[in-house]
Design an enzyme around this catalytic site. Structure first.
Site, PDB file in Angstrom:
ATOM      1  N   SER A 142       0.852  -1.200   0.000  1.00  0.00           N
ATOM      2  CA  SER A 142       0.000   0.000   0.000  1.00  0.00           C
ATOM      3  C   SER A 142       0.880   1.239   0.000  1.00  0.00           C
ATOM      4  O   SER A 142       2.001   1.205   0.521  1.00  0.00           O
ATOM      5  CB  SER A 142      -0.873   0.005   1.248  1.00  0.00           C
ATOM      6  OG  SER A 142      -1.507   1.256   1.396  1.00  0.00           O
ATOM      7  N   TYR A 155      -1.472  -0.340  10.653  1.00  0.00           N
ATOM      8  CA  TYR A 155      -1.494  -0.823   9.266  1.00  0.00           C
ATOM      9  C   TYR A 155      -0.227  -0.399   8.507  1.00  0.00           C
ATOM     10  O   TYR A 155       0.403  -1.230   7.825  1.00  0.00           O
ATOM     11  CB  TYR A 155      -2.740  -0.238   8.593  1.00  0.00           C
ATOM     12  CG  TYR A 155      -2.957  -0.590   7.142  1.00  0.00           C
ATOM     13  CD1 TYR A 155      -3.430  -1.847   6.772  1.00  0.00           C
ATOM     14  CD2 TYR A 155      -2.738   0.348   6.132  1.00  0.00           C
ATOM     15  CE1 TYR A 155      -3.675  -2.157   5.438  1.00  0.00           C
ATOM     16  CE2 TYR A 155      -2.978   0.048   4.803  1.00  0.00           C
ATOM     17  CZ  TYR A 155      -3.452  -1.207   4.456  1.00  0.00           C
ATOM     18  OH  TYR A 155      -3.690  -1.507   3.138  1.00  0.00           O
TER      19      TYR A 155
HETATM   20  N1  LIG Z   1      -8.782  -0.654  -0.569  1.00  0.00           N
HETATM   21  C1  LIG Z   1      -7.724   0.130  -0.547  1.00  0.00           C
HETATM   22  O1  LIG Z   1      -7.852   1.365  -0.600  1.00  0.00           O
HETATM   23  C2  LIG Z   1      -6.341  -0.467  -0.475  1.00  0.00           C
HETATM   24  C3  LIG Z   1      -5.254   0.411  -0.650  1.00  0.00           C
HETATM   25  C4  LIG Z   1      -3.981  -0.108  -0.576  1.00  0.00           C
HETATM   26  C5  LIG Z   1      -3.773  -1.454  -0.352  1.00  0.00           C
HETATM   27  N2  LIG Z   1      -4.849  -2.290  -0.174  1.00  0.00           N
HETATM   28  C6  LIG Z   1      -4.587  -3.701   0.060  1.00  0.00           C
HETATM   29  O2  LIG Z   1      -5.266  -4.454  -0.908  1.00  0.00           O
HETATM   30  C7  LIG Z   1      -5.507  -5.774  -0.393  1.00  0.00           C
HETATM   31  C8  LIG Z   1      -6.959  -6.146  -0.657  1.00  0.00           C
HETATM   32  O3  LIG Z   1      -7.784  -5.289   0.104  1.00  0.00           O
HETATM   33  P1  LIG Z   1      -9.219  -4.797  -0.389  1.00  0.00           P
HETATM   34  O4  LIG Z   1      -9.196  -3.325  -0.341  1.00  0.00           O
HETATM   35  O5  LIG Z   1      -9.596  -5.485  -1.644  1.00  0.00           O
HETATM   36  O6  LIG Z   1     -10.127  -5.227   0.849  1.00  0.00           O
HETATM   37  P2  LIG Z   1     -11.132  -6.449   1.089  1.00  0.00           P
HETATM   38  O7  LIG Z   1     -12.212  -6.406   0.068  1.00  0.00           O
HETATM   39  O8  LIG Z   1     -11.489  -6.349   2.515  1.00  0.00           O
HETATM   40  O9  LIG Z   1     -10.238  -7.730   0.803  1.00  0.00           O
HETATM   41  C9  LIG Z   1      -9.422  -8.327   1.779  1.00  0.00           C
HETATM   42  C10 LIG Z   1      -9.268  -9.771   1.389  1.00  0.00           C
HETATM   43  O10 LIG Z   1      -8.392 -10.395   2.343  1.00  0.00           O
HETATM   44  C11 LIG Z   1      -9.008 -11.597   2.767  1.00  0.00           C
HETATM   45  N3  LIG Z   1      -8.549 -11.955   4.103  1.00  0.00           N
HETATM   46  C12 LIG Z   1      -8.546 -11.188   5.210  1.00  0.00           C
HETATM   47  N4  LIG Z   1      -8.106 -11.890   6.265  1.00  0.00           N
HETATM   48  C13 LIG Z   1      -7.825 -13.146   5.800  1.00  0.00           C
HETATM   49  C14 LIG Z   1      -7.355 -14.328   6.405  1.00  0.00           C
HETATM   50  N5  LIG Z   1      -7.060 -14.387   7.714  1.00  0.00           N
HETATM   51  N6  LIG Z   1      -7.183 -15.423   5.624  1.00  0.00           N
HETATM   52  C15 LIG Z   1      -7.469 -15.389   4.304  1.00  0.00           C
HETATM   53  N7  LIG Z   1      -7.914 -14.290   3.677  1.00  0.00           N
HETATM   54  C16 LIG Z   1      -8.102 -13.179   4.416  1.00  0.00           C
HETATM   55  C17 LIG Z   1     -10.505 -11.305   2.750  1.00  0.00           C
HETATM   56  O11 LIG Z   1     -11.272 -12.487   2.665  1.00  0.00           O
HETATM   57  P3  LIG Z   1     -12.040 -13.213   3.861  1.00  0.00           P
HETATM   58  O12 LIG Z   1     -12.606 -12.160   4.745  1.00  0.00           O
HETATM   59  O13 LIG Z   1     -13.071 -14.033   3.122  1.00  0.00           O
HETATM   60  O14 LIG Z   1     -11.015 -14.069   4.530  1.00  0.00           O
HETATM   61  C18 LIG Z   1     -10.595 -10.531   1.428  1.00  0.00           C
HETATM   62  O15 LIG Z   1     -10.672 -11.426   0.345  1.00  0.00           O
HETATM   63  C19 LIG Z   1      -5.139  -5.721   1.090  1.00  0.00           C
HETATM   64  O16 LIG Z   1      -3.861  -6.291   1.281  1.00  0.00           O
HETATM   65  C20 LIG Z   1      -5.100  -4.226   1.381  1.00  0.00           C
HETATM   66  O17 LIG Z   1      -4.235  -3.935   2.456  1.00  0.00           O
HETATM   67  C21 LIG Z   1      -6.134  -1.828  -0.231  1.00  0.00           C
END
Ligand SMILES: NC(=O)c1ccc[n+]([C@@H]2O[C@H](COP(=O)([O-])OP(=O)(O)OC[C@H]3O[C@@H](n4cnc5c(N)ncnc54)[C@H](OP(=O)(O)O)[C@@H]3O)[C@@H](O)[C@H]2O)c1
Length: 255
Positions: A142, A155
């Site tokens: 990120s 985070y």
């Molecule tokens: N959204 C943003 O603005 C943003 C910005 C920068 C970076 N990111 C990064 O992008 C990535 C995806 O995030 P997102 O924004 O798409 O959010 P999200 O929709 O909440 O996705 C998070 C994913 O991680 C999985 N997860 C969480 N805990 C887990 C566990 N213990 N075991 C297996 N899977 C797990 C969740 O699935 P389950 O709950 O089904 O396990 C879900 O599929 C993350 O690493 C986040 O830090 C996001």
């Protein structure tokens, strides 16, 4: 910096953290491009929905903080596919937190899923990919890992460490024929950011994020960062001396 990935029909891709948000959108778009895709996360039903129309795709639900479960899923994929071309570590957790709100349980939760799990998984995968003679690892970090930011007290450090880990792996593995990608998104509208109570600059959709990631794989870039109208500014901020950096962050965030 990495061999570009453009022909997805030949690629066996495992996306961990693909039940919603960026990972789900990436899985959907790679399936449309003909890749062989396996998706993992804890929510089995949500994973099934992602792969529903694709007989070739696989859903492997497990908790990524459980390394025994990861190892079993890894063995199963190597057995079924005969190898893996690309693993995308997308699973993550986020909770906004100021310094006075730091909580040991939340810190552990974020360290476990954002940092310990991908590091331990990489440790298990790298020897197998080296033996295979090819393969790629992609870490979703990120822009919050670039420098200290308000509300990212737990985070931010996990993502900063993940950036450092990916850089280190690249130095070691590129000369040995493995690719390492570092993905640094700005703000993306997903369940993760839904609870943010502040205006998110340059917010994009998960579909746009997936397009940016696929374009980055196509360029073979080590770092895939987006949207550039936002990330270029953050990269500039990264170069500033602390006095100026802290003053500008305070001014823009009003925190
Ligand atoms: N959204 C943003 O603005 C943003 C910005 C920068 C970076 N990111 C990064 O992008 C990535 C995806 O995030 P997102 O924004 O798409 O959010 P999200 O929709 O909440 O996705 C998070 C994913 O991680 C999985 N997860 C969480 N805990 C887990 C566990 N213990 N075991 C297996 N899977 C797990 C969740 O699935 P389950 O709950 O089904 O396990 C879900 O599929 C993350 O690493 C986040 O830090 C996001």
């Amino acid at each position: 910096m990495n061999p570009p990935i453009r022909d997805w029909s030949a690629q066996r891709v495992w996306i961990i953290g693909a039940s919603s948000g960026i990972g789900a959108a990436l899985a959907t778009q790679l399936l449309q491009r003909g890749a062989h895709v396996a998706v993992s996360a804890r929510r089995a039903e949500a994973l099934q929905a992602v792969v529903a129309d694709h007989v070739d795709a696989r859903a492997l639900p497990f908790d990524f903080t459980d390394q025994t479960a990861f190892a079993a899923a890894c063995d199963e994929l190597f057995r079924n596919w005969g190898g893996i071309d690309l693993v995308v570590f997308c699973a993550g957790a986020y909770a906004p937190m100021r310094a006075w709100q730091l909580d040991a349980n939340d810190i552990d939760r974020m360290l476990d899923i954002n940092l310990r799990a991908p590091m331990a998984a990489a440790a298990r995968l790298i020897p197998r990919l080296l033996k295979q003679g090819s393969g790629a690892l992609a870490f979703v970090s990120s822009v919050a890992g670039f420098r200290g930011l308000p509300k990212a007290a737990a985070y931010g450090p996990t993502k900063a460490a993940l950036i450092n880990f990916a850089e280190t792996l690249y130095l070691d593995l590129a000369p040995r024929g493995l690719s390492v990608f570092l993905i640094n998104p700005g703000f993306v509208a997903t369940p993760m950011t839904a609870a943010n109570d502040f205006e998110m600059p340059a917010l994009i959709s998960p579909q746009q994020a997936a397009e940016e990631i696929i374009a980055g794989f196509g360029r073979g870039s080590f770092e895939i960062h987006f949207p550039r109208r936002f990330t270029h500014w953050l990269k500039l901020l990264r170069l500033l001396p602390y006095g100026l950096y802290f003053a500008l962050v305070r001014r823009f965030t009003r925190l």
